[in-house]
Design a protein around this motif. Structure first.
Motif, PDB file in Angstrom:
ATOM      1  N   GLU A 171       0.832  -1.194   0.000  1.00 20.86           N
ATOM      2  CA  GLU A 171       0.000   0.000   0.000  1.00 20.86           C
ATOM      3  C   GLU A 171       0.871   1.250   0.000  1.00 20.86           C
ATOM      4  OE1 GLU A 171      -2.338  -0.686   3.493  1.00 20.86           O
ATOM      5  OE2 GLU A 171      -3.840  -1.859   2.393  1.00 20.86           O
ATOM      6  N   SER A 172       0.242   2.381  -0.270  1.00 20.58           N
ATOM      7  CA  SER A 172       0.991   3.622  -0.460  1.00 20.58           C
ATOM      8  C   SER A 172       1.766   4.073   0.779  1.00 20.58           C
ATOM      9  CB  SER A 172       0.052   4.741  -0.916  1.00 20.58           C
ATOM     10  OG  SER A 172      -0.955   4.964   0.058  1.00 20.58           O
ATOM     11  N   LYS A 212       7.311   3.790  -7.146  1.00 19.92           N
ATOM     12  CA  LYS A 212       7.409   5.248  -7.158  1.00 19.92           C
ATOM     13  C   LYS A 212       6.040   5.873  -7.393  1.00 19.92           C
ATOM     14  CE  LYS A 212      11.970   5.796  -6.842  1.00 19.92           C
ATOM     15  NZ  LYS A 212      12.639   6.603  -5.785  1.00 19.92           N
ATOM     16  N   ARG A 213       5.251   5.249  -8.274  1.00 21.60           N
ATOM     17  CA  ARG A 213       3.927   5.775  -8.581  1.00 21.60           C
ATOM     18  C   ARG A 213       2.992   5.637  -7.375  1.00 21.60           C
ATOM     19  NH1 ARG A 213       3.709   3.663 -13.263  1.00 21.60           N
ATOM     20  NH2 ARG A 213       2.375   1.851 -12.905  1.00 21.60           N
ATOM     21  N   LEU A 214       3.246   4.635  -6.546  1.00 23.32           N
ATOM     22  CA  LEU A 214       2.456   4.446  -5.331  1.00 23.32           C
ATOM     23  C   LEU A 214       2.959   5.322  -4.175  1.00 23.32           C
ATOM     24  CD1 LEU A 214       2.075   0.546  -5.310  1.00 23.32           C
ATOM     25  CD2 LEU A 214       0.253   2.223  -5.700  1.00 23.32           C
ATOM     26  N   ASN A 215       4.018   6.074  -4.451  1.00 20.22           N
ATOM     27  CA  ASN A 215       4.641   6.936  -3.431  1.00 20.22           C
ATOM     28  C   ASN A 215       5.235   6.141  -2.269  1.00 20.22           C
ATOM     29  OD1 ASN A 215       4.130   9.481  -4.653  1.00 20.22           O
ATOM     30  ND2 ASN A 215       1.972   9.322  -4.011  1.00 20.22           N
ATOM     31  N   ASN A 216       5.679   4.932  -2.567  1.00 18.81           N
ATOM     32  CA  ASN A 216       6.371   4.151  -1.545  1.00 18.81           C
ATOM     33  C   ASN A 216       7.802   4.650  -1.394  1.00 18.81           C
ATOM     34  OD1 ASN A 216       4.610   1.546  -2.982  1.00 18.81           O
ATOM     35  ND2 ASN A 216       4.400   1.975  -0.809  1.00 18.81           N
TER      36      ASN A 216
END
Length: 324
Positions: free
Chosen positions: A90-91, A115-119
């Protein structure tokens, strides 16, 4: 015939090389290590550990160590992540990516999605100029002088260094959180420490029909029958309201026999030990053991807040429960 090969010399050489790798690791416990700890400490999600091959095996152990020391964590296989398991991330999660080369294609292929999930990504590699190191938010270096494998192929020193740095992270976070032995026990209820810290006397006490008890007017011979039938080496003495008034044990029997007291005509109330040690059934079993050892007694009587006898146990019960 016995082999002439010097196995012990090879083993000692391996140990020396790996000890050198661990000592070499200390220089990498730097500001990046501190930043990684602070990032994980402030994480609202989980730490997702990834690694391929031997790094994956080490990663599973690191994730398990995190989970058992207060840092919510689990392992995701990079190959499986690319085929659906990425949905487990999850993010708000932090990804700890492990690769000695820092060029694991299976992990690098996931970076765009992460990166797109802001992990946030923390990588552990032996190559500070690697692709994983450059693409991560924080890089932890695990470079070793040499592998213990003479061919330089089988991961040996590098996996040891990775494991040690993972332990360093887990324990640093444990201490920063103020994680206690009681917290550890809650996540290990089946282990020895869990039994010692979570088990209460009420969980192992004898009660109901298995509870040895008589009244003060019971003849000693009948009290002995109660002791024999219940098998605790003692009997409690209670009043008409089931409140504890005394105790009589095997040891007390030996003493009265020495005094030639007639067990067929004497009441237990005349020879019992009045006001015996009693504790609450809500007491932890480990604390009960301490009391028994401090007072040099082999059994405990358990009473509720009204002084009513509700249970009894002896040292053998503690041993069977794994508390000792």
């Amino acid at each position: 015939m016995m082999s002439q090969f010097d196995y012990k010399s090879v083993a000692n050489k391996v140990i020396d090389i790996e000890l050198q790798a661990i000592e070499h690791l200390k220089q990498y416990v730097n500001d990046d290590f501190t930043a990684a700890c602070e990032m994980i400490l402030s994480c609202q999600g989980k730490v997702v550990v990834m690694g391929m091959g031997k790094s994956g095996h080490i990663g599973k152990k690191i994730a398990a160590s995190f989970a058992s020391t207060g840092t919510s964590s689990f392992f995701v296989h990079p190959g499986e992540a690319a085929h659906g398991d990425l949905g487990m991330i999850e993010s708000g999660d932090i990804v700890l990516a492990i690769s000695n080369s820092g060029e694991s294609s299976e992990i690098l292929s996931l970076f765009p999605v992460l990166k797109r999930l802001n992990n946030k990504i923390i990588s552990m590699t032996g190559k500070p100029s690697s692709s994983m190191a450059n693409l991560s938010d924080i890089h932890l270096q695990i470079t070793v002088p040499q592998e213990a494998c003479p061919l330089g192929l089988a991961p040996t020193s590098s996996t040891t260094a990775t494991l040690v740095l993972g332990d360093a992270l887990a324990v640093s976070l444990l201490e920063a959180r103020g994680f206690t032995a009681q917290d550890f026990a809650l996540s290990h209820p089946g282990g020895a420490l869990g039994r010692k810290l979570l088990l209460k006397l009420s969980d192992i006490m004898h009660s109901g029909d298995k509870l040895p008890k008589v009244t003060a007017d019971t003849l000693i011979r009948d009290a002995l029958l109660e002791i024999s039938q219940k098998g605790l080496g003692m009997t409690a003495v209670v009043d008409e309201k089931q409140r504890l008034t005394g105790i009589f044990t095997d040891g007390d029997l030996r003493r009265i026999l020495d005094k030639r007291i007639d067990i067929h005509t004497t009441q237990i109330g005349e020879v019992m030990i009045a006001n015996p040690t009693s504790v609450s059934p809500d007491l932890l079993a480990a604390e009960g053991v301490n009391i028994m050892q401090e007072k040099s007694i082999n059994g405990l009587l358990l009473c509720n807040d009204d002084g009513e006898l509700v249970g009894a146990l002896n040292m053998l019960d503690m041993l069977r429960a794994g508390v000792m």
